[in-house]
Design an enzyme around this catalytic site. Structure first.
Site, short mmCIF file in Angstrom:
data_model
loop_
_atom_site.label_atom_id
_atom_site.label_comp_id
_atom_site.label_asym_id
_atom_site.label_seq_id
_atom_site.Cartn_x
_atom_site.Cartn_y
_atom_site.Cartn_z
CG ASP A 57 76.50 32.05 117.51
OD1 ASP A 57 76.27 31.80 118.16
OD2 ASP A 57 77.05 32.42 115.94
CB SER A 86 76.89 26.29 112.10
OG SER A 86 76.14 27.83 111.15
CG HIS A 102 74.19 29.01 115.11
ND1 HIS A 102 74.77 29.60 115.40
CD2 HIS A 102 73.88 28.35 114.37
CE1 HIS A 102 75.52 29.95 113.64
NE2 HIS A 102 74.67 28.88 113.66
#
Length: 516
Positions: free
Chosen positions: A181, A260, A151
């Site tokens: 992911d 992230s 992402h």
């Protein structure tokens, strides 16, 4: 002496007594837990003394400096860019969602404003490109391979990597796996600092960990916490929407927007997870963060490098977690939790091994299975063709069977990386005159047909595509996005259902099998 003086004198006496008690208590605690230098192993490193062997099972004060110093250079900043025509804050390029338009954006890494709200809609500017995202990545090889979250780099047209020494590189995407992911990137550089990969299976609840990343754009930031839980599924926190393969390490290390794709490391400075999500009502850290364990990450990036695509093994059962209510209903007394098999899929590994509806899976290989997260993590370590043992309960008796795992097509072949060119044609939008002639609002004509998936399905040159899988297509980009979505999905059947017409006006339907 008046009443106020008496009260003051009494308060002073209580304070003195409390202080004395505190001093005595602290003195006793210090005597009880004091550690002499001789208690430490003579092999402890001199760079900060992070590795200790302590007598009598007493743990010394924790020192995070070694772990921080050895990992901070191995974490990079990732900026993603896209042209204004392809990105407008909310909108899309050919109906493709941007990260900000994803309803789970705030769950994953908050909002760019840091206040939990969505960004204001931006109008296309005259700039060649603009930044659409910011995240972190982890260097896993000296020659420039970097792992991050899918992402973080999704929808980017250009990726800029900034090292801790401020050198910058453009990165190419080697491969991605939306189900976990995970994304693998590559930059052209040599002798880069690498974070060694540790064993996430060896992590224990309560163990210290560090999150290293670039929250809010602040580079080289380290936060600490402990492992709060393992094999955590977070679909319940997203109102039942599954986020793919879920078996996260839950920690209370502070993770915020920009973290992230960054590193979760143990106190030895080994990579044990990739920070991926936070649970928050504001978009910023609220006490819980989640990381993909390295047992999953290592398998994914190895598959991408070796095969160009993730090799996903499937057992072939539909199931639900065993609950006390379900156990009572089905008369199951031998176990209290596990995976209750509802249905066995035809032509699957489970059917070949003799598993039946009503069985309760409690172990896969060496891993105990208590729920969905453990099941997903255990299976995701293997490839089609791997042989594993499955421990299950049937009629309140424990049994074990050997299983040869298969892929989504029901065989043990490895999946090869395929690209859009496998369709074997090009596409061009209909002209205004053609739209009037065929009385269409839009259409996409097949041209340059050669050997490939379309020709094998019977499609002829000049065929006009109206929609694919019930989605209207207006450009070649639309077809490519649908193709990629199908190929990246975990569905067993990878098919394009196409509706269109020939120039004669005859309406035709095709099913294009994209599987090998």
């Amino acid at each position: 002496m008046n009443i106020y003086s008496k009260i003051a004198l009494m308060a002073c006496g209580v304070a003195i007594a409390s202080s004395a008690i505190t001093v005595v208590a602290v003195d006793k605690l210090e005597n009880k837990y004091s550690i002499s230098p001789s208690s430490y192993s003579s092999e402890a490193p001199s760079s900060g003394g992070s590795f200790y062997t302590v007598a009598h099972g007493v743990t010394p004060p924790t020192d995070f400096t070694h772990a921080a110093e050895s990992t901070i250079n191995g974490v990079v900043s990732i900026k993603s860019f896209a042209s204004p025509r392809g990105y407008n804050g909310y909108g899309s390029r050919q109906q493709q969602q941007t990260p900000f338009s994803d309803p789970l954006f705030d769950f994953f890494f908050g909002s760019p404003s840091g206040r939990g709200s969505r960004p204001q809609q931006q109008q296309p500017s005259e700039k060649a490109e603009q930044q659409i995202g910011l995240g972190s990545g982890v260097i896993i090889s000296k020659d420039g391979y970097i792992v991050t979250n899918n992402h973080v780099i999704s929808n980017a047209e250009r990726l800029e990597i900034t090292l801790n020494d401020n050198r910058t590189f453009n990165a190419k995407v080697v491969g991605t796996d939306p189900a976990t992911d995970v994304a693998l990137l590559k930059i052209e550089a040599e002798n880069l600092p690498v974070i060694p990969i540790g064993d996430s299976d060896a992590l224990k609840v309560g163990e210290w960990v560090l999150a290293v990343g670039n929250p809010f754009g602040f580079t080289s930031t380290v936060t600490t916490g402990i492992v709060s839980a393992k094999a955590r599924s977070i679909s319940s926190a997203t109102h039942g929407r599954a986020l793919g393969i879920e078996s996260y390490i839950q920690t209370d290390a502070a993770v915020n927007p920009g973290n992230s794709g960054g590193a979760l490391v143990n106190i030895n400075g080994e990579l044990v997870g990739i920070n991926t999500a936070i649970y928050s009502e504001t978009g910023n850290y609220a006490g819980y963060s989640f990381a993909i364990p390295t047992t999953i990450v290592t398998k994914i990036i190895t598959d991408i490098k070796q095969y160009g695509a993730v090799q996903r093994a499937i057992l072939g059962v539909s199931f639900e977690e065993l609950t006390p209510q379900l156990a009572k209903e089905k008369g199951i007394t031998a176990v209290n939790d596990g995976i209750y098999v509802r249905e066995v899929v035809e032509r699957s590994a489970a059917m070949e091994a003799g598993l039946q509806p009503g069985d309760v899976i409690v172990g896969i290989g060496d891993a105990a299975i208590h729920g969905t997260a453990q099941m997903q993590e255990a299976i995701n370590k293997y490839r089609p063709g791997d042989k594993i043992s499955v421990k299950y309960v049937r009629d309140n008796k424990t049994k074990t069977v050997n299983v040869t795992l298969r892929n989504s097509q029901g065989d043990t072949k490895m999946t090869k990386a395929d690209d859009f060119s496998a369709l074997g044609c090009a596409f061009k939008p209909l002209s205004a005159e053609q739209l009037r002639q065929f009385q269409l609002g839009s259409g996409l004509q097949v041209t340059g047909l050669k050997d490939g998936k379309f020709k094998s399905a019977g499609i002829k040159e000049g065929f006009i595509i109206l929609d694919i899988n019930n989605a209207r297509v207006k450009s070649q980009d639309d077809v490519e996005q649908i193709y990629n979505a199908i190929m990246k999905s975990s569905d067993a059947d990878k098919v394009m259902f196409i509706t269109g017409i020939y120039p004669t006006g005859r309406k035709v339907y095709y099913a294009v099998d994209l599987a090998e």
